[in-house]
Design a protein around this motif. Structure first.
Motif, short mmCIF file in Angstrom:
data_model
loop_
_atom_site.label_atom_id
_atom_site.label_comp_id
_atom_site.label_asym_id
_atom_site.label_seq_id
_atom_site.Cartn_x
_atom_site.Cartn_y
_atom_site.Cartn_z
N UNK A 70 0.86 -1.18 0.00
CA UNK A 70 0.00 0.00 0.00
C UNK A 70 0.90 1.23 0.00
N UNK A 71 0.71 2.10 -0.99
CA UNK A 71 1.48 3.35 -1.06
C UNK A 71 0.50 4.50 -1.07
N UNK A 72 0.56 5.35 -0.04
CA UNK A 72 -0.28 6.54 0.04
C UNK A 72 0.57 7.75 -0.32
N UNK A 73 0.07 8.57 -1.26
CA UNK A 73 0.85 9.71 -1.75
C UNK A 73 0.00 10.97 -1.65
N UNK A 74 0.49 11.95 -0.95
CA UNK A 74 -0.24 13.19 -0.73
C UNK A 74 -0.43 13.95 -2.05
N UNK A 75 -1.63 14.51 -2.25
CA UNK A 75 -1.92 15.25 -3.48
C UNK A 75 -0.92 16.39 -3.70
N UNK A 76 -0.64 17.13 -2.64
CA UNK A 76 0.23 18.30 -2.76
C UNK A 76 1.63 17.91 -3.24
N UNK A 77 2.10 16.73 -2.81
CA UNK A 77 3.42 16.29 -3.26
C UNK A 77 3.42 16.07 -4.77
N UNK A 78 2.38 15.40 -5.28
CA UNK A 78 2.31 15.15 -6.72
C UNK A 78 2.18 16.44 -7.51
N UNK A 79 1.39 17.37 -6.98
CA UNK A 79 1.23 18.65 -7.68
C UNK A 79 2.53 19.44 -7.68
N UNK A 80 3.16 19.53 -6.53
CA UNK A 80 4.39 20.33 -6.42
C UNK A 80 5.56 19.73 -7.21
N UNK A 81 5.53 18.42 -7.39
CA UNK A 81 6.62 17.77 -8.11
C UNK A 81 6.30 17.60 -9.59
N UNK A 82 5.13 18.13 -10.02
CA UNK A 82 4.77 18.08 -11.43
C UNK A 82 4.34 16.71 -11.91
N UNK A 83 3.88 15.84 -11.02
CA UNK A 83 3.52 14.47 -11.39
C UNK A 83 2.04 14.29 -11.68
N UNK A 84 1.30 15.40 -11.82
CA UNK A 84 -0.14 15.27 -12.12
C UNK A 84 -0.47 15.82 -13.50
N UNK A 85 0.50 15.91 -14.40
CA UNK A 85 0.20 16.43 -15.72
C UNK A 85 -0.28 15.30 -16.64
N UNK A 86 -0.96 15.68 -17.74
CA UNK A 86 -1.43 14.76 -18.77
C UNK A 86 -2.21 13.59 -18.18
N UNK A 87 -3.15 13.90 -17.31
CA UNK A 87 -4.03 12.88 -16.74
C UNK A 87 -3.31 11.85 -15.87
N UNK A 88 -2.07 12.12 -15.52
CA UNK A 88 -1.40 11.14 -14.66
C UNK A 88 -2.10 11.09 -13.32
N UNK A 89 -2.70 9.95 -13.02
CA UNK A 89 -3.47 9.76 -11.79
C UNK A 89 -4.65 10.72 -11.69
N UNK A 90 -5.05 11.34 -12.78
CA UNK A 90 -6.20 12.23 -12.73
C UNK A 90 -7.49 11.45 -12.59
#
Length: 238
Positions: free
Chosen positions: A93-113
Motif C-alpha cells: 500500500x502506497x499513500x501519496x499526498x496530493x500536494x506532493x504530486x502537484x508540487x513535483x509536477x507528477x499530475x500532468x497529462x491525466x497522470x493519476x487524474x
C-alpha cells in the motif's frame, strides 16, 4: 399541515482518511485494519499491489464490486468511495499526498487524474519492475528513511503508472481531446450541464463533439455529465 423541507441529517457521511506524510509505504498485511474498515475515502492517492489474495477476494471502488487480481495495480483517487474486508490479503500500500504530486509536477497529462482508470494491467516485465521499485521504496521507508530516495522511487512508480495509463488510452482509442473532455467534465460537472459549454472549450461544434464522444467513450456528452452527477449523488447518500 405545512410542508416541511426534508433535511438528510440522519445520513451517515463516508469517513475520510487523511495523511500528513508526503508518502507512506506499508505492507497490506501489516497495516491497521481500520485502513480498510467499511466504506471510506481518502484525501490522498493510494496505490495497491496485491501479492496474495484469498479465494473470492474482492473490493468496491465507487460502489462497483470488483474481484482482486494479483496481476493488477489499483489506483485509488481522492474522493473515491472504497471498501474491502481485509482478511489474508498480502501486498503493498502506497499513500501519496496530493500536494506532493502537484508540487513535483507528477499530475500532468491525466497522470493519476480522475479520468484515469482505477485498474491497471501491466505486462509481466513491467509488473516485475514495478514490484521491485515498490520493494526498494518499502526497504528505504522502513530502514534509513531517506526522503530523497523514497521520493525518487515514488517518481519512478508514477512514471510506470503514467505510461500504463497512456498506453491504455491509446489501445482504447481515447484521444487527447477526449481525455481533455473528461477532465473538463470533472472540473465543471456541478455547475455546467450544457453540451455547448464543453464544445466551446474544445473549439468544436456540439454535434461533432457528441459524435467523437460516442465513438471513443460510448456515451454522449450529456450522458457523461449525468453519469458523473449520479456517481456524486451515490457518494453523498451512501
Amino acid at each position: 399541515m405545512a410542508n416541511v423541507p426534508f433535511t438528510p441529517i440522519a445520513l451517515k457521511q463516508i469517513p475520510t482518511h487523511n495523511t500528513d506524510n508526503d508518502t507512506t509505504v506499508k505492507r497490506i498485511e501489516e497495516s491497521n485494519g481500520l485502513n480498510f474498515d467499511g466504506v471510506h475515502r481518502h484525501n490522498f492517492f493510494e496505490v495497491l499491489l496485491f501479492t496474495e489474495v484469498p479465494d473470492g477476494g474482492s473490493h468496491s471502488i465507487d460502489f462497483e464490486e470488483l474481484p482482486i487480481g494479483t496481476d493488477c495495480i489499483y489506483v485509488l483517487k481522492p474522493g473515491q468511495a472504497y471498501s474491502m474486508a481485509l482478511t489474508s490479503h498480502k501486498g503493498y500500500l502506497i499513500a501519496i499526498k496530493q500536494e506532493y504530486l502537484l508540487n513535483s509536477g507528477l499530475l500532468f497529462e491525466n497522470r493519476l487524474g480522475h479520468t484515469s482508470p482505477s485498474i491497471l494491467l501491466p505486462a509481466d516485465n513491467d509488473r516485475s519492475a514495478i514490484g521491485s521499485v515498490i520493494g526498494l521504496m518499502l526497504e528505504e521507508y522502513e530502514g534509513r528513511k531517506r526522503s530523497g530516495l523514497v521520493n525518487a522511487h515514488v517518481n519512478t512508480l508514477m512514471a510506470y503508472i503514467s505510461t500504463l495509463i497512456r498506453e491504455g488510452h491509446e489501445s482504447a482509442g481515447i484521444s487527447s481531446r477526449m481525455r481533455t473532455l473528461l477532465e473538463l467534465i470533472e472540473q465543471n460537472y456541478i455547475r455546467e450541464h450544457s453540451v455547448e459549454f464543453y464544445a466551446a472549450k474544445l473549439s468544436l461544434g456540439k454535434k461533432r463533439l457528441n459524435v467523437l464522444a460516442v465513438e471513443a467513450l460510448g456515451l454522449t456528452v450529456k450522458q457523461l455529465i449525468q453519469q458523473r452527477l449520479l456517481l456524486q449523488a451515490k457518494r453523498m447518500i451512501s
